[in-house]
Scaffold this motif. Structure first.
Motif, PDB file in Angstrom:
ATOM      1  N   ARG A  45      -3.807 -10.840  11.905  1.00 16.42           N
ATOM      2  CA  ARG A  45      -5.195 -10.360  12.029  1.00 16.42           C
ATOM      3  C   ARG A  45      -6.129 -11.093  11.063  1.00 16.42           C
ATOM      4  NH1 ARG A  45      -6.182  -4.912  13.936  1.00 16.42           N
ATOM      5  NH2 ARG A  45      -4.421  -4.313  15.215  1.00 16.42           N
ATOM      6  N   ARG A  82      -6.573  -4.070   4.307  1.00 24.31           N
ATOM      7  CA  ARG A  82      -7.689  -4.968   4.622  1.00 24.31           C
ATOM      8  C   ARG A  82      -8.523  -5.244   3.370  1.00 24.31           C
ATOM      9  NH1 ARG A  82     -10.295  -6.558   8.985  1.00 24.31           N
ATOM     10  NH2 ARG A  82      -8.912  -5.335  10.313  1.00 24.31           N
ATOM     11  N   VAL A 107       0.877  -1.169   0.000  1.00 27.55           N
ATOM     12  CA  VAL A 107       0.000   0.000   0.000  1.00 27.55           C
ATOM     13  C   VAL A 107       0.913   1.217   0.000  1.00 27.55           C
ATOM     14  CG1 VAL A 107      -1.696   1.311   1.342  1.00 27.55           C
ATOM     15  CG2 VAL A 107      -1.932  -1.180   1.106  1.00 27.55           C
TER      16      VAL A 107
HETATM   17  C1  LIG Z   1       1.202  -4.134   5.484  1.00 27.50           C
HETATM   18  C2  LIG Z   1       0.382  -3.141   4.635  1.00 27.50           C
HETATM   19  C3  LIG Z   1       0.013  -3.792   3.315  1.00 27.50           C
HETATM   20  C4  LIG Z   1      -0.883  -2.800   5.425  1.00 27.50           C
HETATM   21  O1  LIG Z   1      -1.683  -1.945   4.627  1.00 27.50           O
HETATM   22  P1  LIG Z   1      -2.579  -0.777   5.271  1.00 27.50           P
HETATM   23  O2  LIG Z   1      -3.448  -0.232   4.209  1.00 27.50           O
HETATM   24  O3  LIG Z   1      -1.714   0.172   6.013  1.00 27.50           O
HETATM   25  O4  LIG Z   1      -3.442  -1.614   6.356  1.00 27.50           O
HETATM   26  P2  LIG Z   1      -4.929  -1.275   6.850  1.00 27.50           P
HETATM   27  O5  LIG Z   1      -5.078   0.203   7.013  1.00 27.50           O
HETATM   28  O6  LIG Z   1      -5.930  -1.962   5.983  1.00 27.50           O
HETATM   29  O7  LIG Z   1      -4.901  -1.959   8.284  1.00 27.50           O
HETATM   30  C5  LIG Z   1      -5.754  -3.025   8.641  1.00 27.50           C
HETATM   31  C6  LIG Z   1      -5.504  -3.335  10.103  1.00 27.50           C
HETATM   32  O8  LIG Z   1      -4.176  -3.858  10.251  1.00 27.50           O
HETATM   33  C7  LIG Z   1      -3.403  -3.028  11.143  1.00 27.50           C
HETATM   34  N1  LIG Z   1      -2.044  -2.944  10.605  1.00 27.50           N
HETATM   35  C8  LIG Z   1      -1.672  -2.414   9.423  1.00 27.50           C
HETATM   36  N2  LIG Z   1      -0.341  -2.583   9.241  1.00 27.50           N
HETATM   37  C9  LIG Z   1       0.103  -3.237  10.316  1.00 27.50           C
HETATM   38  C10 LIG Z   1       1.384  -3.707  10.723  1.00 27.50           C
HETATM   39  N3  LIG Z   1       2.477  -3.547   9.955  1.00 27.50           N
HETATM   40  N4  LIG Z   1       1.485  -4.349  11.899  1.00 27.50           N
HETATM   41  C11 LIG Z   1       0.397  -4.516  12.687  1.00 27.50           C
HETATM   42  N5  LIG Z   1      -0.848  -4.105  12.355  1.00 27.50           N
HETATM   43  C12 LIG Z   1      -0.975  -3.473  11.188  1.00 27.50           C
HETATM   44  C13 LIG Z   1      -4.116  -1.688  11.146  1.00 27.50           C
HETATM   45  O9  LIG Z   1      -3.873  -0.981  12.346  1.00 27.50           O
HETATM   46  C14 LIG Z   1      -5.568  -2.079  10.979  1.00 27.50           C
HETATM   47  O10 LIG Z   1      -6.096  -2.469  12.230  1.00 27.50           O
HETATM   48  P3  LIG Z   1      -7.652  -2.204  12.620  1.00 27.50           P
HETATM   49  O11 LIG Z   1      -8.457  -3.041  11.654  1.00 27.50           O
HETATM   50  O12 LIG Z   1      -7.743  -2.646  14.029  1.00 27.50           O
HETATM   51  O13 LIG Z   1      -7.881  -0.753  12.414  1.00 27.50           O
HETATM   52  C15 LIG Z   1       1.158  -1.837   4.397  1.00 27.50           C
HETATM   53  O14 LIG Z   1       1.562  -1.292   5.632  1.00 27.50           O
HETATM   54  C16 LIG Z   1       2.397  -1.972   3.518  1.00 27.50           C
HETATM   55  O15 LIG Z   1       2.328  -1.860   2.296  1.00 27.50           O
HETATM   56  N6  LIG Z   1       3.579  -2.196   4.150  1.00 27.50           N
HETATM   57  C17 LIG Z   1       4.845  -2.217   3.442  1.00 27.50           C
HETATM   58  C18 LIG Z   1       4.985  -3.405   2.528  1.00 27.50           C
HETATM   59  C19 LIG Z   1       4.812  -4.727   3.237  1.00 27.50           C
HETATM   60  O16 LIG Z   1       5.311  -4.973   4.321  1.00 27.50           O
HETATM   61  N7  LIG Z   1       4.065  -5.595   2.565  1.00 27.50           N
HETATM   62  C20 LIG Z   1       3.873  -6.947   2.972  1.00 27.50           C
HETATM   63  C21 LIG Z   1       4.945  -7.750   2.318  1.00 27.50           C
HETATM   64  S1  LIG Z   1       5.003  -9.369   2.974  1.00 27.50           S
END
Ligand SMILES: CC(C)(COP(=O)(O)OP(=O)(O)OC[C@H]1O[C@@H](n2cnc3c(N)ncnc32)[C@H](O)[C@@H]1OP(=O)(O)O)[C@@H](O)C(=O)NCCC(=O)NCCS
Length: 156
Positions: A133, A98, A87
């Motif tokens: 989650r 999500r 994201v």
């Molecule tokens: C991980 C990622 C995809 C999450 O996307 P996002 O759009 O920020 O997540 P959301 O806003 O949909 O969050 C959904 C829930 O997860 C939680 N959450 C999001 N990222 C999190 C993390 N890194 N650790 C713990 N919780 C997390 C949010 O607080 C939210 O909780 P809620 O439902 O209680 O409010 C994003 O942070 C990202 O692109 N990270 C960098 C790349 C990466 O690590 N990708 C995965 C490769 S394996």
């Protein structure tokens, strides 16, 4: 309301401009690499997430069907592998991750798969807790230095 779009000539530049935070470098491959690799890898499903005209994320799945050339004996027999999820830095924390997971589960159900897996870089700032989650858990397997996670595909 976000929507999924296939990668196409019209939206390619917006998708290639996706970037995670500087501190998240190394957690996921670049959008450029994902678009290039998934164009040629077998049995993939790649979608960009758009909010209006703005690209906010990118997701890629692999259907680990038995005739996939990279399926190994220890892989679950009915699995979908989440290959990439990102994201954009400016769009994180707004529910797009999500949304992407729900879309991925829907595609897994379309393929008739019951098991969902992925892997994360072993770093404190990885997406491990995010995936937990959604019911994914570490299995103890390490693949190419990454922790392998697995869980059930939830019912609709
Ligand atoms: C991980 C990622 C995809 C999450 O996307 P996002 O759009 O920020 O997540 P959301 O806003 O949909 O969050 C959904 C829930 O997860 C939680 N959450 C999001 N990222 C999190 C993390 N890194 N650790 C713990 N919780 C997390 C949010 O607080 C939210 O909780 P809620 O439902 O209680 O409010 C994003 O942070 C990202 O692109 N990270 C960098 C790349 C990466 O690590 N990708 C995965 C490769 S394996």
């Amino acid at each position: 309301m976000p929507e999924l779009q296939e990668v196409a000539y019209e939206n390619l530049s917006a998708i290639l401009a996706l970037r995670v935070k500087d501190t998240q470098q190394g957690l996921v491959a670049s959008a450029e690499r994902t678009v290039a690799q998934t164009a040629y890898a077998p049995f993939t499903w790649t979608r960009a997430i758009f909010e209006g005209r703005k690209a906010v994320g990118l997701i890629a799945l692999v259907d680990m069907r038995p005739d996939h050339p990279e399926v190994e004996p220890e892989d679950p027999p009915d699995a979908v592998y989440l290959w990439r999820l990102m994201v954009d830095a400016a769009a994180q924390g707004k529910g797009y991750g999500r949304f992407a997971m729900q879309a991925a589960f829907a595609q897994a159900r379309t393929w008739g798969r019951g098991t969902f897996c992925t892997s994360v870089v072993p770093r404190d700032d990885s997406a491990l807790v995010f995936y937990e989650r959604f019911g994914l858990r570490p299995t103890g397997r390490i693949i190419d230095g990454e922790l392998f996670l697995q869980g059930p595909v939830p019912a609709d």
